[in-house]
Design a protein around this motif. Structure first.
Motif, PDB file in Angstrom:
ATOM      1  N   TYR A  99       0.815  -1.224   0.000  1.00 15.79           N
ATOM      2  CA  TYR A  99       0.000   0.000   0.000  1.00 15.79           C
ATOM      3  C   TYR A  99       0.845   1.268   0.000  1.00 15.79           C
ATOM      4  O   TYR A  99       0.682   2.136   0.852  1.00 15.79           O
ATOM      5  CB  TYR A  99      -0.964   0.005   1.185  1.00 15.79           C
ATOM      6  CG  TYR A  99      -1.735  -1.286   1.315  1.00 15.79           C
ATOM      7  CD1 TYR A  99      -2.536  -1.737   0.259  1.00 15.79           C
ATOM      8  CD2 TYR A  99      -1.651  -2.076   2.454  1.00 15.79           C
ATOM      9  CE1 TYR A  99      -3.231  -2.928   0.357  1.00 15.79           C
ATOM     10  CE2 TYR A  99      -2.352  -3.271   2.555  1.00 15.79           C
ATOM     11  CZ  TYR A  99      -3.134  -3.677   1.506  1.00 15.79           C
ATOM     12  OH  TYR A  99      -3.819  -4.855   1.601  1.00 15.79           O
ATOM     13  N   ARG A 100       1.777   1.317  -0.949  1.00 14.93           N
ATOM     14  CA  ARG A 100       2.609   2.513  -1.076  1.00 14.93           C
ATOM     15  C   ARG A 100       2.577   2.994  -2.523  1.00 14.93           C
ATOM     16  O   ARG A 100       2.723   2.210  -3.449  1.00 14.93           O
ATOM     17  CB  ARG A 100       4.074   2.181  -0.738  1.00 14.93           C
ATOM     18  CG  ARG A 100       4.266   1.604   0.645  1.00 14.93           C
ATOM     19  CD  ARG A 100       5.619   0.915   0.747  1.00 14.93           C
ATOM     20  NE  ARG A 100       6.319   1.315   1.943  1.00 14.93           N
ATOM     21  CZ  ARG A 100       7.324   2.183   1.964  1.00 14.93           C
ATOM     22  NH1 ARG A 100       7.781   2.710   0.846  1.00 14.93           N
ATOM     23  NH2 ARG A 100       7.896   2.513   3.100  1.00 14.93           N
ATOM     24  N   LEU A 101       2.397   4.292  -2.703  1.00 10.82           N
ATOM     25  CA  LEU A 101       2.398   4.872  -4.047  1.00 10.82           C
ATOM     26  C   LEU A 101       2.955   6.291  -3.952  1.00 10.82           C
ATOM     27  O   LEU A 101       2.924   6.905  -2.888  1.00 10.82           O
ATOM     28  CB  LEU A 101       0.982   4.946  -4.627  1.00 10.82           C
ATOM     29  CG  LEU A 101       0.374   3.678  -5.222  1.00 10.82           C
ATOM     30  CD1 LEU A 101      -1.022   3.979  -5.751  1.00 10.82           C
ATOM     31  CD2 LEU A 101       1.244   3.136  -6.347  1.00 10.82           C
ATOM     32  N   GLY A 102       3.435   6.795  -5.075  1.00  9.98           N
ATOM     33  CA  GLY A 102       3.847   8.189  -5.139  1.00  9.98           C
ATOM     34  C   GLY A 102       2.634   9.058  -5.414  1.00  9.98           C
ATOM     35  O   GLY A 102       1.636   8.578  -5.958  1.00  9.98           O
ATOM     36  N   PRO A 103       2.702  10.330  -5.052  1.00 15.44           N
ATOM     37  CA  PRO A 103       1.586  11.243  -5.314  1.00 15.44           C
ATOM     38  C   PRO A 103       1.209  11.280  -6.789  1.00 15.44           C
ATOM     39  O   PRO A 103       0.034  11.341  -7.126  1.00 15.44           O
ATOM     40  CB  PRO A 103       2.134  12.595  -4.843  1.00 15.44           C
ATOM     41  CG  PRO A 103       3.170  12.250  -3.850  1.00 15.44           C
ATOM     42  CD  PRO A 103       3.794  10.969  -4.309  1.00 15.44           C
ATOM     43  N   GLY A 104       2.203  11.221  -7.642  1.00 14.69           N
ATOM     44  CA  GLY A 104       1.923  11.276  -9.071  1.00 14.69           C
ATOM     45  C   GLY A 104       1.105  10.086  -9.536  1.00 14.69           C
ATOM     46  O   GLY A 104       0.126  10.234 -10.279  1.00 14.69           O
ATOM     47  N   GLU A 105       1.475   8.897  -9.084  1.00 15.88           N
ATOM     48  CA  GLU A 105       0.723   7.701  -9.483  1.00 15.88           C
ATOM     49  C   GLU A 105      -0.698   7.775  -8.945  1.00 15.88           C
ATOM     50  O   GLU A 105      -1.657   7.446  -9.647  1.00 15.88           O
ATOM     51  CB  GLU A 105       1.427   6.455  -8.931  1.00 15.88           C
ATOM     52  CG  GLU A 105       2.814   6.249  -9.503  1.00 15.88           C
ATOM     53  CD  GLU A 105       3.619   5.208  -8.717  1.00 15.88           C
ATOM     54  OE1 GLU A 105       4.037   4.218  -9.332  1.00 15.88           O
ATOM     55  OE2 GLU A 105       3.819   5.392  -7.502  1.00 15.88           O
ATOM     56  N   GLU A 133       6.621  10.236   3.213  1.00 12.79           N
ATOM     57  CA  GLU A 133       8.051  10.242   3.500  1.00 12.79           C
ATOM     58  C   GLU A 133       8.823  10.232   2.184  1.00 12.79           C
ATOM     59  O   GLU A 133       8.312   9.784   1.154  1.00 12.79           O
ATOM     60  CB  GLU A 133       8.430   9.013   4.325  1.00 12.79           C
ATOM     61  CG  GLU A 133       7.986   7.714   3.685  1.00 12.79           C
ATOM     62  CD  GLU A 133       8.242   6.511   4.592  1.00 12.79           C
ATOM     63  OE1 GLU A 133       9.422   6.262   4.841  1.00 12.79           O
ATOM     64  OE2 GLU A 133       7.275   5.865   5.031  1.00 12.79           O
ATOM     65  N   ARG A 134      10.049  10.721   2.231  1.00 13.52           N
ATOM     66  CA  ARG A 134      10.880  10.728   1.029  1.00 13.52           C
ATOM     67  C   ARG A 134      11.567   9.376   0.898  1.00 13.52           C
ATOM     68  O   ARG A 134      11.995   8.785   1.889  1.00 13.52           O
ATOM     69  CB  ARG A 134      11.927  11.832   1.099  1.00 13.52           C
ATOM     70  CG  ARG A 134      11.336  13.219   1.214  1.00 13.52           C
ATOM     71  CD  ARG A 134      12.304  14.249   0.665  1.00 13.52           C
ATOM     72  NE  ARG A 134      12.191  14.362  -0.765  1.00 13.52           N
ATOM     73  CZ  ARG A 134      11.413  15.253  -1.383  1.00 13.52           C
ATOM     74  NH1 ARG A 134      10.698  16.098  -0.696  1.00 13.52           N
ATOM     75  NH2 ARG A 134      11.364  15.290  -2.698  1.00 13.52           N
ATOM     76  N   ASP A 135      11.662   8.941  -0.358  1.00 12.87           N
ATOM     77  CA  ASP A 135      12.389   7.709  -0.645  1.00 12.87           C
ATOM     78  C   ASP A 135      13.882   8.005  -0.526  1.00 12.87           C
ATOM     79  O   ASP A 135      14.422   8.832  -1.261  1.00 12.87           O
ATOM     80  CB  ASP A 135      12.034   7.244  -2.061  1.00 12.87           C
ATOM     81  CG  ASP A 135      12.704   5.919  -2.395  1.00 12.87           C
ATOM     82  OD1 ASP A 135      13.628   5.527  -1.660  1.00 12.87           O
ATOM     83  OD2 ASP A 135      12.291   5.295  -3.373  1.00 12.87           O
ATOM     84  N   GLU A 136      14.568   7.322   0.391  1.00 13.26           N
ATOM     85  CA  GLU A 136      15.973   7.663   0.622  1.00 13.26           C
ATOM     86  C   GLU A 136      16.874   7.185  -0.507  1.00 13.26           C
ATOM     87  O   GLU A 136      17.979   7.697  -0.689  1.00 13.26           O
ATOM     88  CB  GLU A 136      16.444   7.075   1.962  1.00 13.26           C
ATOM     89  CG  GLU A 136      15.907   7.831   3.163  1.00 13.26           C
ATOM     90  CD  GLU A 136      16.152   9.334   3.069  1.00 13.26           C
ATOM     91  OE1 GLU A 136      17.218   9.729   2.559  1.00 13.26           O
ATOM     92  OE2 GLU A 136      15.278  10.107   3.487  1.00 13.26           O
ATOM     93  N   ILE A 143       6.881   8.973  -1.033  1.00  9.91           N
ATOM     94  CA  ILE A 143       6.078   7.759  -0.902  1.00  9.91           C
ATOM     95  C   ILE A 143       4.958   7.981   0.094  1.00  9.91           C
ATOM     96  O   ILE A 143       5.191   8.401   1.228  1.00  9.91           O
ATOM     97  CB  ILE A 143       6.947   6.566  -0.453  1.00  9.91           C
ATOM     98  CG1 ILE A 143       7.941   6.240  -1.564  1.00  9.91           C
ATOM     99  CG2 ILE A 143       6.081   5.359  -0.145  1.00  9.91           C
ATOM    100  CD1 ILE A 143       8.702   4.974  -1.336  1.00  9.91           C
ATOM    101  N   ILE A 144       3.755   7.717  -0.387  1.00 11.85           N
ATOM    102  CA  ILE A 144       2.586   7.806   0.477  1.00 11.85           C
ATOM    103  C   ILE A 144       2.237   6.392   0.893  1.00 11.85           C
ATOM    104  O   ILE A 144       2.079   5.513   0.049  1.00 11.85           O
ATOM    105  CB  ILE A 144       1.397   8.420  -0.287  1.00 11.85           C
ATOM    106  CG1 ILE A 144       1.814   9.708  -0.979  1.00 11.85           C
ATOM    107  CG2 ILE A 144       0.229   8.655   0.654  1.00 11.85           C
ATOM    108  CD1 ILE A 144       2.381  10.730  -0.052  1.00 11.85           C
ATOM    109  N   GLU A 145       2.110   6.188   2.177  1.00 10.48           N
ATOM    110  CA  GLU A 145       1.798   4.836   2.655  1.00 10.48           C
ATOM    111  C   GLU A 145       0.565   4.860   3.529  1.00 10.48           C
ATOM    112  O   GLU A 145       0.388   5.746   4.358  1.00 10.48           O
ATOM    113  CB  GLU A 145       2.989   4.268   3.444  1.00 10.48           C
ATOM    114  CG  GLU A 145       2.712   2.862   3.972  1.00 10.48           C
ATOM    115  CD  GLU A 145       3.958   2.182   4.538  1.00 10.48           C
ATOM    116  OE1 GLU A 145       5.070   2.699   4.294  1.00 10.48           O
ATOM    117  OE2 GLU A 145       3.805   1.157   5.215  1.00 10.48           O
ATOM    118  N   LEU A 146      -0.281   3.873   3.302  1.00 10.72           N
ATOM    119  CA  LEU A 146      -1.517   3.738   4.061  1.00 10.72           C
ATOM    120  C   LEU A 146      -1.190   3.337   5.497  1.00 10.72           C
ATOM    121  O   LEU A 146      -0.380   2.444   5.733  1.00 10.72           O
ATOM    122  CB  LEU A 146      -2.381   2.666   3.397  1.00 10.72           C
ATOM    123  CG  LEU A 146      -3.845   2.561   3.769  1.00 10.72           C
ATOM    124  CD1 LEU A 146      -4.568   3.838   3.420  1.00 10.72           C
ATOM    125  CD2 LEU A 146      -4.471   1.388   3.038  1.00 10.72           C
TER     126      LEU A 146
END
Lengths: 194, 194
Positions: A99-105, A133-136, A143-146
DNA sequence: GCCTTAGTCTTTAGCTTCGAAGTTTAGGGT
DNA sequence: ACCCTAAACTTCGAAGCTAAAGACTAAGGC
C-alpha cells in the motif's frame, strides 16, 4: 471526474420552527426537479429528431451517477471522512500490499492533477490516514503509505458501500445484473477506444 | 456534479519538440490507469466477500460517466462554451417556450446553489447567451431569458451530442438499448425513493 | 567535471463552487 | 400605518481544483 463534486444538501432547516397555520398550497405545480420521463418528453418536444431510447439511456445514466455520489457522500460522512479522501484510500488499497504509491501515481489513478494530490495528502496526513516520507534511495520520489487506521477506514467504507450497492441492485435478477454489467462494459470499451 | 467538473486534459505537450533518439522503453509496466478488469480483480483480492457482478456494474457506470463528460467537454469546447454553460442552456430550453426561468429554478434543476447560478449567469450575459432582467410585476424576481444566439448554441451542441451518443451505443441492438434504458431507470427509481 | 535534459513534487494565481449572511421586495397580522 | 415573516437573489469568505511556474534530484552528453 471527475468527478467527485460534493453534492448539495438541501439544508434540513430546523423542524422545531413553528408550524404554519395552513400548510400553504404547494404554489401550484412546483417545477422544481423534473422527473426523468418529463425530461425526456421535453427533449422530444424541443428537438424533433432525437432517439428516445438513446436519450433514456444517457439521461438515466447521468442521474443515477449523481444520486449515487450523494449516497456515497452521506455514508463517508458518517465515517468522518470526505468522498475525496475515500477515493485516495481506494487508490492506495487497490495498488496492493504494501500500500505505497507516489503522489503522481495516485493522481493518475484518480484523474487529478498532482497539485490537487499534494493538498489532499496534506489533510490526510494530519488525520493519520496516510504517511508521507521521502524515498531515501531516490530523493526525488515521495512515498505515500496507508496507515492501519487508513486501511480500517477503507474497510468500513467498503462495508457500507457494498450494502448500499446491493440494495440498489435488489430489483435485478442475476441474469439482468450480468447483462447490465456486460453492456456497460461494452459501452466503456467503445468510448475508451476513441 | 456533480457535476460537471471540467476534466483534465493530458496537456498535449508541444509535438514540435525534438524527437527522442530512442522512444525510451515504457519503463516496464506502466501502472498508470488500471483497466476495468484489473480494478475489479484488485477489489476481489483486497475485499473477499464482494460480489463481482455488482462491482462490475458500479465500476463500469462510474468510469463511463467520467469518459462521457470528457467527451462532452471536448465538443462544447469546439463551440466556444464550457460544459457548465451547456447545462444552463439545457435547463432553459427544457423549460419550454418562452425559455424564461428564475435563477433559483435554474439552480434547482441543475443541482447547484443559487450563488453559483449568479456567477454563471454573469458570464453568460456578457457572452450574449442569455439576458437578465427584473420582473416589473414582482420586483423580487429576476428572469433569465434565452437569446436567439443561446438557442442556436444549444442546437449545435445537441447535434454534436446526439452524434456522439449514437456512436457510443452503436454496438447495442434495439432490444439491448431498450433493456439497458429500462434497467437503469429501475435503478434510478430505487435510489430516488430512498 | 560541468551542464543540459527529464522527471517528480510543491507552490502560486485564478476560477468555480458552496455555505452563510446580507439586501430588497411582497404579503399579512395587529 | 406599521412591522414581521417569508421569499428571491446577491455578496462574502473559505475550500477545492487546474494550469503554469518553481525547486530539487537523477542521468547522460560534451
Amino acid at each position: 471526474m471527475v468527478d467527485t463534486p460534493s453534492p448539495r444538501e438541501p439544508s434540513p432547516k430546523d423542524p422545531s420552527a413553528k408550524e404554519p397555520k395552513e400548510p400553504k398550497e404547494p404554489k401550484e405545480s412546483s417545477p422544481e426537479e423534473p422527473t426523468l420521463e418529463e425530461q425526456i418528453a421535453a427533449y422530444q418536444r424541443e428537438f424533433k429528431d432525437l432517439d428516445p431510447q438513446v436519450e433514456q439511456v444517457v439521461s438515466a445514466l447521468g442521474r443515477l451517477h449523481r444520486r449515487m455520489n450523494v449516497a456515497y457522500g452521506r455514508q463517508t460522512a458518517t465515517l468522518g471522512i470526505s468522498n475525496a479522501e475515500w477515493e485516495v484510500l481506494k487508490g492506495l488499497v487497490l495498488s496492493g500490499a504494501p500500500y505505497r504509491l507516489g503522489p503522481g501515481e495516485l493522481a493518475k489513478s484518480l484523474c487529478l492533477t498532482p497539485a490537487a494530490m499534494t493538498h489532499r495528502i496534506d489533510r490526510m496526513v494530519t488525520e493519520g490516514l496516510v504517511t508521507r516520507e521521502r524515498d531515501e534511495t531516490n530523493r526525488v520520489r515521495v512515498i505515500i503509505e496507508l496507515t492501519d487506521a487508513g486501511r480500517e477506514k477503507w474497510l468500513e467504507a467498503m462495508r457500507l458501500a457494498t450494502v448500499f450497492e446491493e440494495e440498489l441492485l435488489q430489483d435485478l435478477s442475476d441474469e439482468e445484473r450480468g447483462a447490465l454489467g456486460e453492456m456497460l462494459t461494452r459501452l466503456l470499451r467503445r468510448v475508451e477506444e476513441s
